[in-house]
Structures are given as structure tokens and as C-alpha cells.
Scaffold this motif. Structure first.
Motif, PDB file in Angstrom:
ATOM      1  N   THR A  65       0.848  -1.187   0.000  1.00 33.19           N
ATOM      2  CA  THR A  65       0.000   0.000   0.000  1.00 33.19           C
ATOM      3  C   THR A  65       0.883   1.236   0.000  1.00 33.19           C
ATOM      4  OG1 THR A  65      -1.708  -1.162   1.272  1.00 33.19           O
ATOM      5  CG2 THR A  65      -1.811   1.240   1.238  1.00 33.19           C
ATOM      6  N   LYS A  66       0.517   2.213  -0.812  1.00 35.97           N
ATOM      7  CA  LYS A  66       1.250   3.474  -0.855  1.00 35.97           C
ATOM      8  C   LYS A  66       0.260   4.617  -0.707  1.00 35.97           C
ATOM      9  CE  LYS A  66       5.355   2.060  -3.365  1.00 35.97           C
ATOM     10  NZ  LYS A  66       6.494   2.577  -4.122  1.00 35.97           N
ATOM     11  N   LEU A  67       0.605   5.548   0.181  1.00 38.76           N
ATOM     12  CA  LEU A  67      -0.249   6.705   0.410  1.00 38.76           C
ATOM     13  C   LEU A  67       0.603   7.968   0.357  1.00 38.76           C
ATOM     14  CD1 LEU A  67      -2.349   5.430   3.471  1.00 38.76           C
ATOM     15  CD2 LEU A  67      -3.060   5.471   1.060  1.00 38.76           C
ATOM     16  N   MET A  68       0.058   9.014  -0.244  1.00 43.97           N
ATOM     17  CA  MET A  68       0.714  10.312  -0.267  1.00 43.97           C
ATOM     18  C   MET A  68       0.150  11.150   0.883  1.00 43.97           C
ATOM     19  SD  MET A  68       2.876  10.123  -2.680  1.00 43.97           S
ATOM     20  CE  MET A  68       3.208   9.156  -4.151  1.00 43.97           C
ATOM     21  N   LEU A  69       1.033  11.594   1.763  1.00 42.23           N
ATOM     22  CA  LEU A  69       0.613  12.260   2.989  1.00 42.23           C
ATOM     23  C   LEU A  69       1.186  13.665   3.074  1.00 42.23           C
ATOM     24  CD1 LEU A  69       1.464   9.389   5.525  1.00 42.23           C
ATOM     25  CD2 LEU A  69      -0.643   9.677   4.207  1.00 42.23           C
ATOM     26  N   ARG A  70       0.393  14.567   3.656  1.00 41.66           N
ATOM     27  CA  ARG A  70       0.896  15.880   4.047  1.00 41.66           C
ATOM     28  C   ARG A  70       0.883  15.931   5.569  1.00 41.66           C
ATOM     29  NH1 ARG A  70       3.157  19.617   5.798  1.00 41.66           N
ATOM     30  NH2 ARG A  70       2.980  21.832   5.258  1.00 41.66           N
TER      31      ARG A  70
ATOM     32  N   VAL B  30       5.616  16.792   2.627  1.00 48.96           N
ATOM     33  CA  VAL B  30       4.861  15.780   1.879  1.00 48.96           C
ATOM     34  C   VAL B  30       5.672  14.489   1.871  1.00 48.96           C
ATOM     35  CG1 VAL B  30       3.844  15.164  -0.348  1.00 48.96           C
ATOM     36  CG2 VAL B  30       3.740  17.537   0.469  1.00 48.96           C
ATOM     37  N   TRP B  31       5.000  13.386   2.158  1.00 49.45           N
ATOM     38  CA  TRP B  31       5.664  12.093   2.318  1.00 49.45           C
ATOM     39  C   TRP B  31       4.932  11.009   1.533  1.00 49.45           C
ATOM     40  CZ3 TRP B  31       9.907  11.697   5.729  1.00 49.45           C
ATOM     41  CH2 TRP B  31      10.108  12.795   6.567  1.00 49.45           C
TER      42      TRP B  31
ATOM     43  N   ALA C  15      -4.130  14.370   4.713  1.00 46.36           N
ATOM     44  CA  ALA C  15      -3.403  15.476   5.329  1.00 46.36           C
ATOM     45  C   ALA C  15      -3.779  15.538   6.809  1.00 46.36           C
ATOM     46  CB  ALA C  15      -3.732  16.797   4.639  1.00 46.36           C
ATOM     47  N   PHE C  16      -2.770  15.743   7.674  1.00 46.54           N
ATOM     48  CA  PHE C  16      -3.001  15.805   9.115  1.00 46.54           C
ATOM     49  C   PHE C  16      -1.759  16.384   9.776  1.00 46.54           C
ATOM     50  CE2 PHE C  16      -1.924  11.494   7.695  1.00 46.54           C
ATOM     51  CZ  PHE C  16      -0.672  11.313   8.276  1.00 46.54           C
ATOM     52  N   ASP C  17      -1.849  16.665  11.068  1.00 46.09           N
ATOM     53  CA  ASP C  17      -0.691  17.182  11.782  1.00 46.09           C
ATOM     54  C   ASP C  17      -0.034  16.069  12.598  1.00 46.09           C
ATOM     55  OD1 ASP C  17      -2.296  16.884  14.048  1.00 46.09           O
ATOM     56  OD2 ASP C  17      -2.738  19.020  14.217  1.00 46.09           O
ATOM     57  N   ILE C  18       1.106  16.397  13.218  1.00 44.52           N
ATOM     58  CA  ILE C  18       1.878  15.397  13.950  1.00 44.52           C
ATOM     59  C   ILE C  18       1.105  14.882  15.151  1.00 44.52           C
ATOM     60  CG2 ILE C  18       3.102  17.005  15.474  1.00 44.52           C
ATOM     61  CD1 ILE C  18       4.661  13.960  13.654  1.00 44.52           C
ATOM     62  N   ARG C  19       0.247  15.718  15.734  1.00 42.27           N
ATOM     63  CA  ARG C  19      -0.560  15.284  16.871  1.00 42.27           C
ATOM     64  C   ARG C  19      -1.523  14.184  16.459  1.00 42.27           C
ATOM     65  NH1 ARG C  19      -3.410  20.500  17.620  1.00 42.27           N
ATOM     66  NH2 ARG C  19      -4.790  19.216  18.909  1.00 42.27           N
ATOM     67  N   THR C  20      -2.148  14.347  15.303  1.00 44.08           N
ATOM     68  CA  THR C  20      -3.097  13.346  14.824  1.00 44.08           C
ATOM     69  C   THR C  20      -2.386  12.043  14.498  1.00 44.08           C
ATOM     70  OG1 THR C  20      -4.517  15.087  13.935  1.00 44.08           O
ATOM     71  CG2 THR C  20      -4.828  12.866  13.050  1.00 44.08           C
ATOM     72  N   LEU C  21      -1.218  12.140  13.867  1.00 43.95           N
ATOM     73  CA  LEU C  21      -0.452  10.933  13.563  1.00 43.95           C
ATOM     74  C   LEU C  21      -0.081  10.191  14.842  1.00 43.95           C
ATOM     75  CD1 LEU C  21       1.013   9.200  11.418  1.00 43.95           C
ATOM     76  CD2 LEU C  21       3.034  10.646  11.796  1.00 43.95           C
TER      77      LEU C  21
ATOM     78  N   ARG D 241     -13.793  12.014  11.182  1.00 41.68           N
ATOM     79  CA  ARG D 241     -15.123  12.549  11.481  1.00 41.68           C
ATOM     80  C   ARG D 241     -15.059  13.861  12.249  1.00 41.68           C
ATOM     81  NH1 ARG D 241     -16.908   6.469  12.963  1.00 41.68           N
ATOM     82  NH2 ARG D 241     -17.406   5.777  10.835  1.00 41.68           N
ATOM     83  N   CYS D 242     -13.980  14.092  13.019  1.00 46.69           N
ATOM     84  CA  CYS D 242     -13.883  15.356  13.753  1.00 46.69           C
ATOM     85  C   CYS D 242     -13.022  16.379  13.015  1.00 46.69           C
ATOM     86  CB  CYS D 242     -13.356  15.124  15.168  1.00 46.69           C
ATOM     87  SG  CYS D 242     -11.620  14.664  15.274  1.00 46.69           S
ATOM     88  N   GLY D 243     -12.643  16.081  11.768  1.00 40.98           N
ATOM     89  CA  GLY D 243     -11.946  17.050  10.938  1.00 40.98           C
ATOM     90  C   GLY D 243     -10.444  17.125  11.125  1.00 40.98           C
ATOM     91  N   ARG D 244      -9.885  16.217  11.903  1.00 40.53           N
ATOM     92  CA  ARG D 244      -8.442  16.229  12.136  1.00 40.53           C
ATOM     93  C   ARG D 244      -7.666  15.471  11.062  1.00 40.53           C
ATOM     94  NH1 ARG D 244      -6.922  16.700  17.684  1.00 40.53           N
ATOM     95  NH2 ARG D 244      -4.870  15.960  16.995  1.00 40.53           N
ATOM     96  N   LEU D 245      -8.350  14.658  10.288  1.00 40.71           N
ATOM     97  CA  LEU D 245      -7.744  13.882   9.202  1.00 40.71           C
ATOM     98  C   LEU D 245      -8.510  14.232   7.933  1.00 40.71           C
ATOM     99  CD1 LEU D 245      -5.749  11.636   8.365  1.00 40.71           C
ATOM    100  CD2 LEU D 245      -7.448   9.967   9.076  1.00 40.71           C
ATOM    101  N   VAL D 246      -7.806  14.771   6.946  1.00 44.12           N
ATOM    102  CA  VAL D 246      -8.446  15.267   5.726  1.00 44.12           C
ATOM    103  C   VAL D 246      -8.098  14.350   4.567  1.00 44.12           C
ATOM    104  CG1 VAL D 246      -8.633  17.209   4.126  1.00 44.12           C
ATOM    105  CG2 VAL D 246      -8.369  17.633   6.592  1.00 44.12           C
ATOM    106  N   GLY D 247      -9.117  13.927   3.825  1.00 42.32           N
ATOM    107  CA  GLY D 247      -8.905  13.053   2.674  1.00 42.32           C
ATOM    108  C   GLY D 247     -10.193  12.372   2.293  1.00 42.32           C
ATOM    109  N   GLN D 248     -10.100  11.462   1.325  1.00 40.97           N
ATOM    110  CA  GLN D 248     -11.259  10.695   0.918  1.00 40.97           C
ATOM    111  C   GLN D 248     -11.549   9.597   1.939  1.00 40.97           C
ATOM    112  OE1 GLN D 248     -13.232  11.406  -1.817  1.00 40.97           O
ATOM    113  NE2 GLN D 248     -11.922  13.239  -1.946  1.00 40.97           N
ATOM    114  N   GLU D 249     -12.836   9.393   2.228  1.00 43.11           N
ATOM    115  CA  GLU D 249     -13.193   8.413   3.255  1.00 43.11           C
ATOM    116  C   GLU D 249     -12.703   7.019   2.893  1.00 43.11           C
ATOM    117  OE1 GLU D 249     -16.953   7.145   6.107  1.00 43.11           O
ATOM    118  OE2 GLU D 249     -17.275   8.516   4.407  1.00 43.11           O
ATOM    119  N   ALA D 250     -12.668   6.690   1.606  1.00 46.82           N
ATOM    120  CA  ALA D 250     -12.184   5.374   1.197  1.00 46.82           C
ATOM    121  C   ALA D 250     -10.718   5.186   1.593  1.00 46.82           C
ATOM    122  CB  ALA D 250     -12.356   5.189  -0.310  1.00 46.82           C
ATOM    123  N   VAL D 251      -9.913   6.253   1.485  1.00 47.57           N
ATOM    124  CA  VAL D 251      -8.507   6.173   1.870  1.00 47.57           C
ATOM    125  C   VAL D 251      -8.380   6.083   3.394  1.00 47.57           C
ATOM    126  CG1 VAL D 251      -6.245   7.274   1.711  1.00 47.57           C
ATOM    127  CG2 VAL D 251      -7.872   7.493  -0.174  1.00 47.57           C
ATOM    128  N   VAL D 252      -9.237   6.827   4.089  1.00 51.33           N
ATOM    129  CA  VAL D 252      -9.246   6.745   5.545  1.00 51.33           C
ATOM    130  C   VAL D 252      -9.577   5.325   5.987  1.00 51.33           C
ATOM    131  CG1 VAL D 252     -10.315   7.621   7.662  1.00 51.33           C
ATOM    132  CG2 VAL D 252      -9.879   9.178   5.750  1.00 51.33           C
TER     133      VAL D 252
END
Length: 392
Positions: free
Chosen positions: A297-302, A314-315, A342-348, A363-374
Motif C-alpha cells: 500500500t502506498k499513500l501520499m501524505l501531508r 509531503v511524504w 493530510a493531518f498534523d503530527i498530533r493526529t499521527l 469525522r472530527c476534521g483532524r484527518l483530511v482526505g477521501q473516506e475510502a482512503v481513511v
């Protein structure tokens, strides 16, 4: 301003600052004892004109994550004089010790906050909660006959640690303890310990407790199986003529003890506890194990990290079928459409520690992206319980 480690001769000024900031007073005996154990290499200070203005302790510790030890930088004793507060001294200290932790291979850091909002500014996030029970003696579990025996006041650190280690490995966040930690941080002159041995003589559980003012305070309750738990509670039930209630501290969130009682209606508290932050995201991911999956699996992250620039950017996250992961930083930036998440270090941090799940963060907006990827990330991050009985 100068940021540096303290030297042995600066113990007194450091102790003075600690007393003022945390509003306590050491007796001459207590101060002498602390001087004996003072390790200046673990104390970092911010100095102006040669005078200590703020300080913190950086403790070289290890915690279990997924049953494996991770090097952890424990932050403690953060203090500054009131005339210097809100002047950026603590931020400079954190910037320094984050670099030091990265250099020392401490991929994660933990602290016990006076304010969650304050430390969130520097990238730490809540990682755990603790339960606390207050149980009237007439609601104690019924006494059970059991095979084996219990032994009181063994004071045997090696024995207690032998029982503690496999239990601690079940949780994310539990400390690996050395002899000094047991001696100075866990056991004290007022504490008792009780150990349960199986019929074969194998130690399978222990508890550390105090009895005073007709109250039984259970500070640590560690057991490998249900027989050990029942045997230890039977031991406590035999205190019924001495106590009116038991206060059970530091209960993990996966505990279901109340469900097993005839009357589970007693005082149960849940309190926010420690915070954590990933210090070095790429190094942490290389140690972490994701859920095995049939294909890579490969994901592009901010990832956003305003206090540790090496994490910010970007990773590409690559996860092999065996669950091993790799985080590679990409040059430049990707268009928003090319990013998966996309998310911050706290969320990770809170996701990988197991305290919060990706779908919760989405669901609380701390992780941004498509729900399928989530949902993919939800499947890849193992389910675990975060727990920490210690404090520093």
C-alpha cells in the motif's frame, strides 16, 4: 539567550526554581537526597546573562508499543520564573530537546501536562486516560477459593518486574522499568506488595497498595490471568474489618471489572492523563508494524509539524504486505488533488499510539482526505489499548 545542559553546581538554582514553580518546599533531608540523584546531563536550561530562567528534564526512557521497546524522551519538570513566562523561553527549550531526542534515536516523547492546550502548541497530544474506582467494602468481589498462595511484602524488585513485563507488553505506552525506577518511583516505605503464585509456584500477579484511615489504596494491580485476579481480590476482601472502601488507581480503559460484580454501581472516574508526540516520523514508522495486507500500500501524505521541521512536508508512506512501513520525504510539494491524506503530527501520534482511530479523526476534521482512503488506513493501523501506570 543560551540553551544548554546544566552542570552539577547548578542543582541548587534548579531546585529553587522547581520549588517556586510547583509550590512545594523540600526539607533539608529531601533536598540532600535529590542532590544525590541529580543528573545534570538530563537537565536543560535557558540562561540569560548567566542566570537560569527556565528548565526542563529530558529522561532517557523506553516504552512498549506493539510489545516492542521504543526509545522515548520523557519530559518532566518544565518550569520558568513568572517574570519570564510567555516570553518564548520554553519554546526554545522544546526546539532544542526535540533535536536532541532525534539525534539520540528517541522517536517518541511523553509528558504529564499541567495544561493539554499548552503542550498541544508544541505537537504533543493526549495519548491515554486512566480509570479510578472507589468501591465500598460490601461491594468487593466475593471471596474465592483458589489453588496456589499469596505472599505479602516480598520487596523483591526482580520478582515484581518478572510479573510486570509480560503484562506491560500488552499495552502501548507502558514503561520498561530498571531497578532504580522501581526503587525510587514505584515502591516506597509506606507501600505493601502482595504476590500471587500458582499451584506450581509460578508468580502470576501482584498488587502494590497502602492501608490508612480505613481506606485501602491499590496503586498498581497486575495479573496474568483470572485466577490471579481473583486470588488478589480475595486477599483484599480479608481486610474487611480494617477498611471501609478501596480506591483502585490507574485502571486501564479495557478493564471490565465492574461488569463482573453483582453490583457495579460504585464511583468510577475517567481522567485524561499523559500526552505523547512522535519526534521523528520517518524513524518511528520504520520501527512500527502495520497490519499485514495482501498487497503493498502506498499513500501520499501531508504532515504538518511546526516544532520539528524534519517531520513537516509531503511524504510517501509505503506499507509492505508483511506490515513493515517506510516514510520517504518527497521533494517539492504535491497538488492537493494528488494527496491522499493530510493531518498534523498530533493526529499521527494519537492514531499510531492507538488512542484514537483514523475514522474518529476523520469525522472530527483532524484527518483530511477521501473516506475510502481513511478506511484503508483504519484497516492498516492495529487496534491497541494505550496504558501507562507511571508518572514523571
Amino acid at each position: 539567550m543560551e540553551i544548554r545542559q546544566l552542570v552539577a553546581e547548578e542543582f541548587e538554582v534548579s531546585a529553587d526554581l522547581g520549588e517556586y514553580a510547583f509550590q512545594y518546599k523540600l526539607s533539608p533531608v529531601e533536598r540532600a537526597e535529590r542532590r544525590t540523584h541529580f543528573r545534570p546531563e538530563q537537565a536543560w536550561g535557558a540562561f540569560e546573562d548567566g542566570q537560569l530562567q527556565a528548565r526542563l528534564l529530558l529522561l532517557p526512557l523506553q516504552i512498549y508499543i506493539q510489545g516492542k521497546p521504543f526509545d522515548m524522551g520523557g519530559i518532566a519538570g518544565v518550569a520558568s520564573w513568572p517574570e519570564n513566562r510567555r516570553s518564548g523561553l520554553v519554546r526554545h527549550l522544546f526546539n532544542q530537546v526535540l533535536s536532541v531526542m532525534k539525534e539520540q534515536g528517541q522517536t517518541i516523547s511523553c509528558l504529564n501536562p499541567f495544561s493539554f492546550a499548552y503542550y498541544r502548541k508544541f505537537g504533543w497530544e493526549q495519548m491515554t486516560e486512566l480509570r479510578k474506582y472507589t468501591i465500598p467494602v460490601n461491594q468487593f468481589p466475593a471471596r474465592k477459593s483458589f489453588k496456589g498462595r499469596v505472599s505479602r511484602d516480598t520487596k523483591d524488585i526482580a520478582l515484581l518486574d518478572e510479573i510486570y513485563r509480560p503484562y506491560a507488553q500488552r499495552y502501548n505506552g507502558m514503561l520498561l522499568r530498571d531497578h532504580e525506577w522501581w526503587e525510587r518511583r514505584v515502591l516506597d516505605a509506606d507501600s505493601h506488595d502482595v504476590v500471587y503464585y500458582s499451584e506450581e509456584g509460578t508468580p502470576q500477579g501482584y498488587a502494590i497498595y497502602k492501608v490508612a484511615n480505613r481506606e485501602l489504596t491499590i496503586e498498581e494491580f497486575i495479573y496474568h490471568n483470572e485466577v490471579a485476579r481473583e486470588a488478589l481480590w480475595t486477599y483484599y476482601a480479608n481486610h474487611d474489618s480494617m477498611v471501609e472502601q478501596a480506591v483502585v488507581e490507574c485502571i486501564p480503559l479495557d478493564d471490565f471489572f465492574p461488569f463482573m460484580l453483582d453490583n457495579p454501581r460504585f464511583k468510577q472516574e475517567i481522567n485524561p492523563y499523559f500526552m505523547a508526540r512522535i519526534v521523528d516520523a520517518a524513524a518511528f514508522i520504520s520501527e512500527y508494524t502495520f497490519q499485514a495486507f495482501e498487497a503493498e500500500t502506498k499513500l501520499m501524505l501531508r504532515i504538518e509539524d511546526t516544532s520539528a521541521a524534519w517531520n513537516d512536508g509531503v511524504w510517501e508512506l509505503s506499507i509492505s504486505p508483511d506490515g513493515s512501513g517506510r516514510l520517504d520525504k518527497l521533494a517539492g510539494s504535491l497538488a492537493e488533488a494528488e494527496l491522499d491524506l493530510a493531518f498534523d503530527i498530533r493526529t499521527l501520534t494519537t492514531m499510531l499510539m492507538g488512542y484514537r482511530r483514523p475514522l474518529e479523526m476523520y469525522r472530527c476534521g483532524r484527518l483530511v482526505g477521501q473516506e475510502a482512503v481513511v478506511n484503508t488506513l483504519e484497516r492498516l493501523i492495529p487496534v491497541g489499548t494505550v496504558y501507562l501506570t507511571d508518572s514523571f
